[in-house]
Design an enzyme around this catalytic site. Structure first.
Site, PDB file in Angstrom:
ATOM      1  CD  GLU A 150      -3.040  -0.985   0.211  1.00 53.01           C
ATOM      2  OE1 GLU A 150      -3.058   0.030  -0.501  1.00 53.01           O
ATOM      3  OE2 GLU A 150      -3.885  -1.892   0.125  1.00 53.01           O
ATOM      4  CG  ASP A 297      -5.638  -7.266  -7.801  1.00 58.42           C
ATOM      5  OD1 ASP A 297      -4.546  -7.499  -7.260  1.00 58.42           O
ATOM      6  OD2 ASP A 297      -6.508  -6.530  -7.288  1.00 58.42           O
ATOM      7  CD  GLU A 391     -14.627  -5.207  -1.032  1.00 56.46           C
ATOM      8  OE1 GLU A 391     -13.512  -4.971  -0.549  1.00 56.46           O
ATOM      9  OE2 GLU A 391     -15.153  -4.472  -1.889  1.00 56.46           O
ATOM     10  CD  GLU A 409     -10.554  -1.422  -7.927  1.00 58.90           C
ATOM     11  OE1 GLU A 409      -9.499  -1.162  -7.321  1.00 58.90           O
ATOM     12  OE2 GLU A 409     -11.677  -1.244  -7.428  1.00 58.90           O
TER      13      GLU A 409
END
Length: 921
Positions: A150, A297, A391, A409
């Site tokens: 992150e 991803d 989610e 996204e």
């Protein structure tokens, strides 16, 4: 947070790398030359007016001002805004949220993450002020343990994106004239603080690091972890390589490359897939499921973008290898389902997470437009049902995890699909996103994440990525080229939508070389042109191309199937071909039928609860004729189901254990049968239970004496329910209970199950048949193991307990007696309607459970089958399985008995006390 590269939006290369950049276009079916394509497809639908686009763009600007302004007013210098309480989230001062808080490092996260968004939205004065605040106020030397992943994508990426646009503005000569690479120096400082995390034998970084003390020291409070996610270790190369290219310090790119190399080496060689979690010391896969969502991803994303930014062919070769495996195993259009890396034909789960919404955007960069359109449309249908993308949601589009933290996204993929197709449909999709955000997420102090998309409840949370990505993609969606003060095509987007200039590909290339420690399949360049190809390679010469792909998916979520015109296949009949398979004849256990389904483009998905979901994809059919047969088959199956349910709208039944020591306190929810004795019209059936042999009941029983006059227990599977019923009836059983063979299934989390007949006359079946899921069935099986003689009551609803049955003589081995009478009355708590946690509440007359709707099912292309019968969910009124639901276990047998014995002891003591008082009187 996985992003999509800005290059695929239009594909204009940096002049120095024209040839390799075009190679990306041609190697990946020319997705990077899509600016020209835009003008071709606006004829497919009425284009949005310039005025409407400007209005929506201005609305996005106002929304950003609302979010950013409230952060600066109520939260800065805290990392994030808490929009419900209008204050900043400071780590350590608020209750811990677990791993989510690892993004917070007391470094004004939202401000740094928003820097380049300010420039994209033409807020250059605000950008200049924000940069000065970062330089003045932000401290990167805090004693805080943060996520390496992150911190890299949000903070390091934010600083580099801010630096990239700061030098661009400085070159333009109006803003940032004072700027002297200060953001880059902060980025370099942060880069060095992250490097100790890479001190492992594998080169994979630790997942966390202390900004002040690094790793391993006692003060660091970290460094003991053994696992990290694939995306965590594989989403570093863009930021680290950009830092090396900007500064000339090659160590950053070297470390990131080593991590990528290790992940590539550890891929499962037979499937070319990677797992979700890996041991950073041994390289062993800890979680061996593989998908394109959370945990993996952006690893795939960065392989392709690393090639674009760095020009290293090995990254493209790796991506193409992985992409082939993804499309071979994971992609089941429009679904993307996780599989096992060692057994890629086996689905690892039956739900999808929201992070995979980035993947259509990545497919645009790859140039694989059709599946991108299909998956995006499926996601949009889910959003239209719930206003936001949950989610996680199941393959039959029920909510699995109900939260929505305002993820960007889907907006990202919408933007890139619009760039690829020019279809104004995607502008309307963006308009819907704007309306939903303002209607459901907007609060006085910003935008609040959704705690539950079903109820519209909020969470006091506004993540930094909402400002970094969402507003950027939405603004770009409606902006024309002249609305942006720089050429967006000269940059590539990171996974956090930060902008890195493509000219970095020719800067400080000392370590830009093909890896030599891996084997690759060499690409045949003879198939590739070296210039942008004709856009007809991408799309057929049809202005309705994207619409034609979307149309079959329009109602995929609400399950209404469009009817097409079915042509008569006269030529096939003349040639002696077999007539097409009809729904009424279908047998899920017939291999020939399954092969016919495959030819018709109908695939099977095995659900967790044991059902089989049928999904039709016309594109996968052997021919157009077979595709039409598949569509007709699905329509027939839906109609057959509706007809059956109109005829057989049966409520749940009850199985009560009435023998010692239960005496009817345990009530199990059972599914009815559409054949045999109707318990709602006849007296209940009571008897002792006995297991049939064979246990599946699919042949003549070998122990008829054991089930004679008893209720037979059978296991689901191998044959039709009606066949089981006939076999136990012939053996003299007075009833049957079929127990699900799918371990862990429960009535708590699964919809009502009705056992259907075999399509033949079932009037010969005279005994009642009920169905129990695994957890309910295990209660009876455990009782048999412990008490041998177990008597049950099969009925249409739970019955009040008969006091006489508690006073029946007990056998010698039953040392605990039933409850004695107290002045001729049973204790109030002895009602049969009492039930354990594992039991559903008893239903009342004419009542049906919440899963059951009075309306027949409406379905579109998604039809479920049991291995023995046709099975369809009721059209649920918002009864999705949640994460909490999935964790609920039925109460085990021993605690039930223990509770009962404790009650009995209290009752006996009460009777003794009353008898004592009576004697005194």
């Amino acid at each position: 947070m996985s992003g999509a590269g800005g290059g695929r939006g239009g594909g204009s290369p940096a002049p120095q790398r024209a040839a390799p950049w075009s190679l990306v276009a041609t190697t990946t079916t020319a997705a990077l030359c899509l600016v020209t394509a835009t003008s071709l497809w606006t004829a497919g639908a009425a284009p949005m007016t310039r005025e409407e686009k400007q209005r929506l763009g201005n609305q996005v600007l106002e929304m950003f001002d609302h979010a950013y302004g409230n952060y600066m007013e109520h939260a800065y210098p805290a990392d994030e805004l808490m929009p419900l309480t209008c204050r900043g989230r400071i780590r350590g001062e608020e209750p811990s949220r677990g791993d989510v808080d690892d993004a917070l490092g007391k470094f004004s996260l939202t401000l740094i993450d928003s820097l380049d968004t300010l420039v994209v939205l033409n807020k250059t004065k605000e950008f200049e002020d924000a940069v000065k605040k970062v330089l003045r106020d932000v401290n990167l030397d805090n004693d805080v343990v943060v996520s390496v992943f992150e911190t890299n994508i949000r903070v390091l990426g934010g600083l580099l994106g801010g630096h990239s646009l700061a030098i661009m503005l400085k070159e333009k000569g109006e803003y940032m004239q004072w700027y002297n690479d200060e953001l880059l120096q902060m980025a370099k400082q942060l880069g060095y603080k992250l490097l100790p995390a890479f001190n492992t034998t594998s080169g994979l970084p630790y997942p966390r690091i202390n900004l002040k003390f690094g790793m391993r020291k006692p003060e660091a409070r970290t460094g003991t972890e053994t696992d990290t996610c694939t995306a965590c270790a594989g989403t570093l190369i863009l930021e680290f390589a950009a830092l090396s290219r900007f500064t000339g310090a090659t160590i950053f790119e070297e470390y990131a490359r080593k991590a990528l190399d290790f992940l590539w080496e550890k891929r499962q060689r037979s499937s070319n897939l990677v797992g979700v979690t890996i041991n950073i010391h041994t390289g062993d896969w800890v979680r061996k499921d593989s998908g394109v969502g959370a945990g993996i991803d952006s690893y795939y994303e960065y392989l392709l973008k690393a090639y674009v930014l760095l020009g290293d062919d090995s990254f493209l070769e790796r991506f193409n290898t992985h992409y082939d495996a993804i499309m071979r195993y994971i992609s089941q259009p429009p679904l993307l389902l996780d599989v096992h890396i060692h057994k890629p034909m086996l689905n690892a789960r039956t739900w999808m997470d929201a992070l995979l919404a980035f993947f259509p955007g990545l497919q645009v960069l790859k140039g694989d437009i059709r599946p991108a359109i299909e998956t995006h449309e499926m996601l949009y249908q889910v959003i239209k049902k719930h206003n936001f993308l949950p989610e996680a949601f199941t393959t039959d589009f029920r909510v699995h995890w109900a939260q929505h933290p305002l993820r960007p996204e889907f907006a990202e993929s919408t933007y890139f699909l619009y760039k690829a197709t020019g279809d104004p449909y995607y502008l309307e999709v963006g308009k819907t996103l704007i309306e939903n955000l303002n209607k459901y997420a907007r609060v006085p102090c910003g935008f609040a994440a959704m705690k539950d998309v079903r109820t519209g409840s909020h969470e006091d949370r506004m993540d930094s990525f909402f400002l970094a990505e969402m507003f950027k993609y939405l603004y770009l969606l409606f902006a024309d080229k002249e609305d942006i003060i720089f050429d967006i095509e000269d940059y590539i987007f990171t996974t956090e939508a930060h902008l890195l200039p493509l000219w970095l590909s020719t800067t400080n290339q000392s370590i830009s070389k093909k890896s030599t420690n891996s084997e690759y399949i060499e690409l045949d360049d003879s198939n590739f042109d070296w210039t942008c190809p004709n856009t007809q390679i991408l799309f057929p010469n049809d202005p309705l191309y994207a619409q034609s792909i979307r149309e079959p998916l329009k109602n995929v979520v609400d399950k209404s199937c469009p009817r097409g015109v079915i042509r008569v296949r006269e030529e096939s009949f003349r040639s002696g071909s077999k007539p097409p398979l009809r729904a009424r004849d279908f047998m899920a256990t017939n291999p020939e039928h399954l092969e016919i389904l495959k030819k018709m483009g109908v695939s099977l998905i095995h659900l967790k609860d044991g059902r089989v979901q049928l999904v039709q994809h016309a594109i996968q059919a052997a021919s157009s004729i077979d595709a039409e047969d598949g569509l007709r088959f699905m329509q027939e199956m839906i109609e057959l189901s509706s007809q059956q349910q109109k005829e057989q709208q049966l409520p749940p039944r009850a199985v009560q254990i009435v023998s010692h020591p239960f005496f009817g306190r345990v009530v199990l929810t059972a599914g009815p049968a559409q054949f045999g004795l109707d318990l709602s019209k006849h007296k209940e059936t009571r008897g002792f239970v006995a297991s049939s042999k064979p246990y599946n009941g699919c042949s003549e029983l070998t122990n008829p004496e054991a089930v004679m006059g008893k209720i037979a227990l059978l296991q689901r599977g191998q044959c039709m329910f009606a066949e089981k019923a006939r076999n136990i009836q012939n053996a003299g059983a007075i009833g049957g209970i079929v127990i699900d063979d799918n371990e862990g299934s429960s009535s708590d989390t699964a919809p009502l199950f009705q056992m259907a007949g075999d399509g033949k006359d079932t009037d010969d079946i005279k005994i009642p048949m009920l169905f129990l899921f695994s957890k309910e069935g295990s209660i009876i099986l455990d009782a048999i193991r412990e008490y041998e003689e177990v008597e049950v009551l099969l009925s249409d609803k739970a019955k009040d307990r008969d006091p006489e049955m508690e006073n029946e003589p007990q056998s010698a081995d039953q040392t605990t007696s039933g409850p004695p009478e107290v002045d001729g009355e049973s204790p109030e708590d002895s009602s049969l309607n009492s039930h354990s946690e594992s039991s559903s509440p008893a239903t009342t007359d004419n009542a049906s459970p919440s899963q059951q709707d009075s309306e027949p099912i409406k379905s579109k292309g998604y039809v479920r089958f049991d291995d023995e019968c046709t099975y369809f969910d009721e059209d649920e009124e918002e009864q999705p399985e949640t994460e909490e639901d999935s964790k609920q276990d039925s109460k085990p047998l021993h605690p039930i008995v223990a509770d009962w014995k404790e009650d009995m002891k209290a009752i006996r003591e009460l009777k003794k006390e009353m008898m004592k008082k009576k004697g005194e009187l």
